[in-house]
Scaffold this active site. Structure first.
Site, PDB file in Angstrom:
ATOM      1  N   SER A 241       0.684  -1.195   0.021  1.00  0.00           N
ATOM      2  CA  SER A 241      -0.053  -0.007   0.355  1.00  0.00           C
ATOM      3  C   SER A 241       0.750   1.144   0.140  1.00  0.00           C
ATOM      4  O   SER A 241       0.765   2.291  -0.504  1.00  0.00           O
ATOM      5  CB  SER A 241      -0.740   0.239   1.080  1.00  0.00           C
ATOM      6  OG  SER A 241      -0.478  -0.171   2.842  1.00  0.00           O
ATOM      7  N   HIS A 271      -1.633  -8.992   1.775  1.00  0.00           N
ATOM      8  CA  HIS A 271      -1.737  -7.455   2.642  1.00  0.00           C
ATOM      9  C   HIS A 271      -2.568  -7.120   3.664  1.00  0.00           C
ATOM     10  O   HIS A 271      -3.360  -8.330   4.070  1.00  0.00           O
ATOM     11  CB  HIS A 271      -1.297  -6.562   1.159  1.00  0.00           C
ATOM     12  CG  HIS A 271      -1.277  -5.393   2.061  1.00  0.00           C
ATOM     13  ND1 HIS A 271       0.087  -4.836   3.447  1.00  0.00           N
ATOM     14  CD2 HIS A 271      -0.506  -4.070   1.313  1.00  0.00           C
ATOM     15  CE1 HIS A 271       0.185  -3.778   3.484  1.00  0.00           C
ATOM     16  NE2 HIS A 271      -0.446  -2.828   2.616  1.00  0.00           N
ATOM     17  N   HIS A 318       5.767 -12.603   7.317  1.00  0.00           N
ATOM     18  CA  HIS A 318       5.943 -11.238   7.065  1.00  0.00           C
ATOM     19  C   HIS A 318       7.243 -11.351   6.106  1.00  0.00           C
ATOM     20  O   HIS A 318       8.021 -11.652   6.125  1.00  0.00           O
ATOM     21  CB  HIS A 318       6.509 -10.876   8.164  1.00  0.00           C
ATOM     22  CG  HIS A 318       6.263  -9.060   8.030  1.00  0.00           C
ATOM     23  ND1 HIS A 318       7.412  -7.813   7.347  1.00  0.00           N
ATOM     24  CD2 HIS A 318       4.484  -8.143   8.103  1.00  0.00           C
ATOM     25  CE1 HIS A 318       6.525  -7.119   6.833  1.00  0.00           C
ATOM     26  NE2 HIS A 318       5.351  -6.851   7.813  1.00  0.00           N
TER      27      HIS A 318
END
Ligand code: CMX
Length: 441
Positions: A241, A271, A318
């Site tokens: 983003s 995400h 992650h």
């Protein structure tokens, strides 16, 4: 008292001069090498952009302008009687680079309250979508409809000196952040509460007002929103983003267009959408077993089934972090304080005890630990916000703080159009045979 714009100009002018000096002296220094694997595998570990608002350490987690989340909880101003940081303060910190005073926070809070009016055509644009449309689709359409209000786009059309870009971007950023809670709440009430909308309360802080417009008056929920809006705001510049907003903004697309593009990225399940996936996954587990509090053995079997089906365990892993996400820990601490006996929260904690060991067994998962999305949904469910498809919109409202503060810096520092070089596999093979180069001119 200086306005946000005056303060920003002061620090941006200085930073601009410093950056010019830095590049003059050190611009030729190499900061790393790029491997073939990196360009095929998501550019992991490749330093490629500057983002001033926060920095992520793989083992320690995020720091906003040098401050960790527990430090922010202590040092940012709180709402009267509250313990959680006001997101207004975090925005000031990210934008100006200094911890805010109570007055600074009031300045931001008042500015956002003043700028929060949403024109009716934005609601009409959202209403034009079927109510069944995903909340993130409605959110992006609302932001796009709001683009008619862009000061940057209007000024650019008239002719704008590049030295002044930042000023209009900052104006748009302030307006957009001010208006997002209204848009988010409108979508929530439209989709889940029969269009029974709640007018804003201008006396409340930004996150408290969001809670109010969603229809949740519990003080605990308001505190949760303040914490939630703070911890989801920024995660340095390379995540999908943030990077998208930065990239699209580099074409001088205005902040509305840039932010909408970033929100399309946040809506992906790897995400931001992972926050809805986590709760959906836990609800399916409970339904399958017909129990409210599955045992660790039952969770273990369910995780293995998920992996056998070729799916990821949502909320775990992650691209940069290699330890439990401090944003997860902050939410766990909040839950220990406010809802230690909640069965869903306890399930999240039992999953935390179970999943990392299984992911480690796979041998390929670089980070078996939970990320921010593993915990957030359970907190929302506790207060009655059970409609999990809405969760990514909340993430998006918060993310605006970081990515738009960053966009102001992008223009203040005059970052150019972003345009990395790409290659074809054919060109790679030729290069490996010594038949040509793969780097650009
Ligand atoms: N469950 C199962 N497998 C996982 C996994 C998980 N939670 N996390 C990583 N893996 C797998 C990857 O799919 C990859 O498998 P293949 O080699 O078969 O393709 C392998 O482990 C190596 O991946 P990695 O290098 O550890 O992780 P990446 O940097 O490629 O991806 C992320 C990071 C977040 C996309 C990944 O961990 C994931 O899919 N997690 C679940 C979704 C999620 O929670 N996303 C939210 C992230 C936070 C946010 O942005 O909001």
């Amino acid at each position: 008292m200086a306005t946000v714009k005056e303060r920003f100009k002061e620090v941006a002018d200085k930073a601009n001069a410093d950056t010019k000096e830095l590049l003059k002296e050190h611009g030729g220094k190499k900061i790393g090498e790029v491997t073939l694997s990196q360009i095929y595998q998501g550019m992991r570990g490749m330093t490629g952009l500057v983002s001033e608002t926060s920095l992520l350490d793989a083992n320690e987690g995020i720091r906003f302008r040098g401050y960790s989340i527990p430090e922010l909880q202590q040092r940012l101003p709180h709402a009267p009687g509250g313990k959680e940081p006001l997101p207004e303060g975090l925005f000031h910190l990210m934008l100006i680079g200094e911890l805010p005073t109570e007055d600074d926070v009031t300045t931001v809070s008042n500015a956002w309250a003043r700028r929060s009016h949403v024109p009716t055509h934005v609601f009409a644009a959202i209403d034009a979508l079927p109510v069944t449309a995903h909340p993130m689709t409605q959110f992006v359409c609302g932001i796009m409809a709001l683009q008619t209000e862009s000061n940057f786009a209007k000024a650019y059309a008239k002719g704008l000196n590049k030295k002044d870009y930042w000023e209009y971007v900052l104006d748009d950023a302030m307006d957009l952040i001010a208006r997002l809670p209204r848009i988010a709440a409108y979508i929530y009430r439209r989709k889940y509460k029969n269009g029974d909308h709640i007018q804003p309360n201008g006396l409340l802080d930004w996150a408290g007002n969001l809670a109010h417009m969603l229809g949740y008056e519990d003080e605990g929920f308001k505190e949760l929103m303040r914490l939630y809006m703070t911890i989801h705001a920024d995660h340095e510049g390379g995540n999908v983003s943030a990077h998208t907003v930065h990239l699209v903004g580099s074409a001088l697309s205005d902040p509305y267009l840039s932010f909408a593009a970033g929100m399309n990225g946040l809506a992906g399940p790897l995400h931001g959408l992972a926050n809805q996936e986590v709760i959906k996954w836990i609800m399916e587990l409970r339904e399958e077993l017909g129990v409210e509090l599955p045992t660790k053995q039952q969770i273990d079997a369910y995780v293995r089934k998920t992996l056998t089906e070729g799916k990821v365990v949502p909320g775990y892993g992650h691209a940069v972090l290699r330890k439990t996400d401090p944003r997860f820990t902050a939410q766990m601490e909040f839950a220990k304080k406010h809802m230690p006996d909640d069965p869903l929260v306890n399930t999240v904690w039992n999953i935390y005890d179970t999943v990392p060991g299984i992911l480690k067994e796979l041998g390929k998962v670089k980070n078996p630990w939970p990320n921010v999305d593993a915990h957030s949904g359970a907190l929302l469910v506790h207060y009655g916000l059970v409609e999990y498809e809405f969760y990514t919109v909340l993430f998006g409202v918060s993310r605006a703080l970081g990515v738009l503060a960053s966009l102001c810096w992008d223009r203040a520092l005059n970052f150019p159009l972003e345009r990395p070089k790409s290659v074809t596999t054919d060109s790679v093979h030729k290069w490996l045979k010594g038949e040509g180069e793969i780097w650009g001119e």
